[in-house]
Design a protein around this motif. Sequence first.
Motif, mmCIF file in Angstrom:
data_model
loop_
_atom_site.group_PDB
_atom_site.id
_atom_site.type_symbol
_atom_site.label_atom_id
_atom_site.label_comp_id
_atom_site.label_asym_id
_atom_site.label_seq_id
_atom_site.Cartn_x
_atom_site.Cartn_y
_atom_site.Cartn_z
ATOM 1 N N GLN A 264 9.441 42.513 4.554
ATOM 2 C CA GLN A 264 9.142 42.743 5.961
ATOM 3 C C GLN A 264 8.267 43.998 6.041
ATOM 4 O O GLN A 264 8.455 44.933 5.261
ATOM 5 C CB GLN A 264 10.455 42.936 6.730
ATOM 6 N N ARG A 265 7.324 44.014 6.967
ATOM 7 C CA ARG A 265 6.488 45.197 7.148
ATOM 8 C C ARG A 265 7.365 46.358 7.628
ATOM 9 O O ARG A 265 8.387 46.125 8.282
ATOM 10 C CB ARG A 265 5.399 44.927 8.195
ATOM 11 N N GLY B 34 8.481 42.547 11.208
ATOM 12 C CA GLY B 34 7.655 41.350 11.143
ATOM 13 C C GLY B 34 7.098 41.122 9.745
ATOM 14 O O GLY B 34 7.293 41.915 8.828
ATOM 15 N N ASN C 193 3.724 39.554 7.250
ATOM 16 C CA ASN C 193 2.293 39.295 7.156
ATOM 17 C C ASN C 193 2.018 37.820 6.908
ATOM 18 O O ASN C 193 2.865 37.100 6.396
ATOM 19 C CB ASN C 193 1.682 40.086 5.985
ATOM 20 N N GLY D 296 4.515 34.165 7.650
ATOM 21 C CA GLY D 296 5.271 35.011 8.551
ATOM 22 C C GLY D 296 5.156 34.629 10.014
ATOM 23 O O GLY D 296 5.952 35.090 10.842
ATOM 24 N N HIS D 297 4.182 33.775 10.345
ATOM 25 C CA HIS D 297 3.951 33.433 11.748
ATOM 26 C C HIS D 297 5.197 32.837 12.414
ATOM 27 O O HIS D 297 5.591 33.269 13.500
ATOM 28 C CB HIS D 297 2.765 32.474 11.869
ATOM 29 N N ASN E 149 7.833 35.544 12.835
ATOM 30 C CA ASN E 149 7.488 36.519 13.871
ATOM 31 C C ASN E 149 7.599 35.937 15.276
ATOM 32 O O ASN E 149 8.074 36.604 16.190
ATOM 33 C CB ASN E 149 6.072 37.057 13.647
ATOM 34 N N THR E 150 7.169 34.695 15.444
ATOM 35 C CA THR E 150 7.208 34.061 16.772
ATOM 36 C C THR E 150 8.538 33.378 17.040
ATOM 37 O O THR E 150 8.828 33.009 18.175
ATOM 38 C CB THR E 150 6.085 33.019 16.913
ATOM 39 N N LYS E 151 9.311 33.187 15.973
ATOM 40 C CA LYS E 151 10.604 32.493 16.047
ATOM 41 C C LYS E 151 10.459 31.054 16.539
ATOM 42 O O LYS E 151 11.348 30.506 17.189
ATOM 43 C CB LYS E 151 11.602 33.281 16.893
ATOM 44 N N SER F 292 -3.115 34.001 11.983
ATOM 45 C CA SER F 292 -2.225 34.773 11.110
ATOM 46 C C SER F 292 -2.634 34.724 9.643
ATOM 47 O O SER F 292 -2.061 35.438 8.822
ATOM 48 C CB SER F 292 -0.795 34.246 11.223
#
Length: 193
Positions: free
Chosen positions: A70-71, A75, A77, A81-82, A85-87, A100
């Motif tokens: 995780q950054r 979130g 990268n 990860g899209h 991140n957006t769930k 992304s």
Amino acid sequence: YRTLVSGKLDIEQLSEKLLDEAKKLTGSSAGYIGTIDQETGDLIAHTLTELLGNICQIKDPHKRGIVFPQRPEGGFNGLFGHSLNTKEGHFTNSPQDHSSSVGTPDGHVEIESFLGAPVFLQDNLVGQIGLANKKEGFTDNDLKTVLRLCDFFAIAIQQIRTEDEIRSSERRYRSLYEAMQEGFIIQDMDGVI
């Protein structure tokens, strides 16, 4: 799904069986399945197929699988990860054009299509199923199918975590009991009891 739930599987074995099933159901040639590490928040991929090419040396030294960190600001990268991140589950049949996308590292196979779906227990993000390279491209039906598999995987993660907690509790209880027994023996030898 009976073949997936029969017997006692660890997370790696379950991930392999579930990934095989997801690939068959969607016609994908590659993919991965991972869980979110409860302490670090990183995604630990327990199984990957053909995606890494010759860069398998990034395997985690603790044999937890491949770690997608995780950054620091939270979130993840990249295209994988899209959905985390957006769930929300998503797919793209032109990954290079996705907002992304950050490209692929050296040694990684070319990604021609990608589908990512987050796994939730209640409202908690606990994992992800990612698939790639379906020859004719992913469809809404593929995404619906994978989201159903995510529901199954969430239940399996919950069961595995519960079993791990029970084993941990049993170890603590056993240690405490043994420590108490040793204490009583010492006291008895001193004539205190």
